[in-house]
Design an enzyme around this catalytic site. Sequence first.
Site, PDB file in Angstrom:
ATOM      1  N   HIS A   1      83.939  16.761  42.555  1.00 12.45           N
ATOM      2  CA  HIS A   1      83.520  15.361  42.680  1.00 12.45           C
ATOM      3  C   HIS A   1      82.628  15.170  43.908  1.00 12.45           C
ATOM      4  O   HIS A   1      82.538  14.061  44.450  1.00 12.45           O
ATOM      5  CB  HIS A   1      84.724  14.404  42.747  1.00 12.45           C
ATOM      6  CG  HIS A   1      85.739  14.650  41.682  1.00 12.45           C
ATOM      7  ND1 HIS A   1      85.592  14.199  40.396  1.00 12.45           N
ATOM      8  CD2 HIS A   1      86.914  15.345  41.713  1.00 12.45           C
ATOM      9  CE1 HIS A   1      86.625  14.584  39.671  1.00 12.45           C
ATOM     10  NE2 HIS A   1      87.436  15.283  40.444  1.00 12.45           N
TER      11      HIS A   1
ATOM     12  N   SER B   1      54.310  20.267  51.161  1.00 12.45           N
ATOM     13  CA  SER B   1      54.028  18.845  51.014  1.00 12.45           C
ATOM     14  C   SER B   1      52.614  18.586  51.515  1.00 12.45           C
ATOM     15  O   SER B   1      52.157  19.223  52.469  1.00 12.45           O
ATOM     16  CB  SER B   1      55.031  18.011  51.827  1.00 12.45           C
ATOM     17  OG  SER B   1      54.583  16.673  51.958  1.00 12.45           O
TER      18      SER B   1
END
Length: 458
Positions: A174, A298
Site C-alpha cells: 500500500h 531535460s
Amino acid sequence: MLIDSSLSELTALSPLDGRYAAKVQGLRPLLSEAGFMAHRVEVEVAWLIGLSTLGLPELPAFDAAARARLLRVVQEFSQADAARIKVIERKTNHDVKAVEYWLKEQVADTPELAAAAEFIHFACTSEDINNTAHALMLQRARSSCLLPAFESILQRLRELAHQHAGQPLLSRTHGQPATPSTLGKELANVVARLQRAIRAVADVQPLAKLNGATGNYNAHLAACPDVDWPAFSARVLQGLGLAQNPYTIQIEPHDWMAELFDAIARANTILLDLNRDLWGYISLGYFRQRLREGEVGSSTMPHKVNPIDFENAEGNLGLANALLRHLSEKLPISRWQRDLSDSTVLRNLGVALGYTVVACEACLRGLGKLELDAEAVDADIDACWEILAEPVQTVMRRYGLPQPYEQLKALTRGRGITQEALQGFIAGLDLPAEPKARLLALTPRAYIGLAARLAADI
C-alpha cells in the site's frame, strides 16, 4: 506546410516504420505485406507439390527439376516479386488471386509446370492460403523475434536476482513500509512469473486448415472423389510444420491465435508491472542510471537523468496489449460461415508484435543501465524500526503473552518507533532468554526471512 508525403522514416504514420524502424527489422520479412505474400506463395507451392503426389492421371508427379524450380520460387521470393503481385492485384482487386496469377507467370517457362498451371490453387478458397500463411508467419515471428526478446529480459533479471540476492530491501505494501525482502528476491518473483508466461507463449500450437470454401472439401470431392482429402490436407500442413484444425467454417476460427495473443499480453503485463516498479525504485534513489555521453534529460533542467527506457517500455507495452486484446476478442468471431472483418484486422499482426519487441528492447536497455545505490537502500530500511513490530508480536503469540498484536499496534501504528524504544519494550517482556536475545539482536536489515535463499535458487 512543405512536407513530402512520400514514405520515409520521417513521414511514416506508424513509429514502427519511422522512429522505431530499426528495432523491428526482424519482424519485417515475416509480418509485412511482402512477407504475407511470400508465405502465401510457400503455401500455394506446398499444395501444388502435394497434389502432384496423389497419382492423378491429369497431374503426373513432378520430376526433380520441376520440383526444384517450384522451391526456388519460394526461396528466392523478392521485393520485386511482391511489387509485381501488387501490379496484378490492381487489376484483379483480389490479393490471393493475384498471387495465383503471379505463380502461373513464374512457371510458364517450365513446360511440365505450365501444363499443371490450373492445379495451382486447385479446390482452394482464399482463406485456405491466408490462414496457413498467417500460422507460418506467427510461428516464425514467435520463434525468431518474440521469444528471444522475452528470454533476453528473463536472463538479465535472473542475473540481477542472483547478484542482489542478499541485498535487504524495505518492502512497501500500500506504499507504506512493510516486512523487508531483498532486491534479488523481488526480481526473482518476476523471473518466476515471466518463466511461466514465456512457456505459455511457446506452448500455443498453431493450427491451419486446407478444406475449401466452407470447410467440407466440397469442390475437392466433386473433382476427385477417390482422394482422402482430410488426410491429404493434414499431410501438406504437417510438411509445413503445422497442425490441422479439422473442423472449420470458411475461416480457421482463430481460437489458437487468441490463445497466443492472450499469452503474449500476459507476459507483457508482467513486464509492465516490472517497469513501473523499477521506475519507482529509481525515483526512491535505490538505483542510479548509467550515463550516456551527450545525452540530455531535460530541455531546461540540466541535472535530470530520467528513467526513459522504462517509461518507453511501459507505453509500448500498453499499445501492444491494446492491439493484442482486440485481436484475441475480435478474430474468433465471424458471421455465419465467413465475413471479411477479420481480414483487415489480421493485417496488424506486425503492429501488435512490433510494439512488444520495441518495449522489450527498451526494458532490456533500462536494465542494462541500472546501478544499485546500496547506501540509499540500506538507509531507507535502517530508518524503519517499526517493521519489527511483526516479529515481536509473533514471538509474543508463541509464548502466550497477553494481547501481543494490540500492544505492538499501540506502540507503533502511525507513529514509527526508535531502536531504543523498541528494544526497551522487548527487554521488559516476560519471554524466555533465547527468544528475547534473538529479538534484541534483530535489526530491520536482518529481518529478511528466506528471501536471500529464494533469490539464489531461482
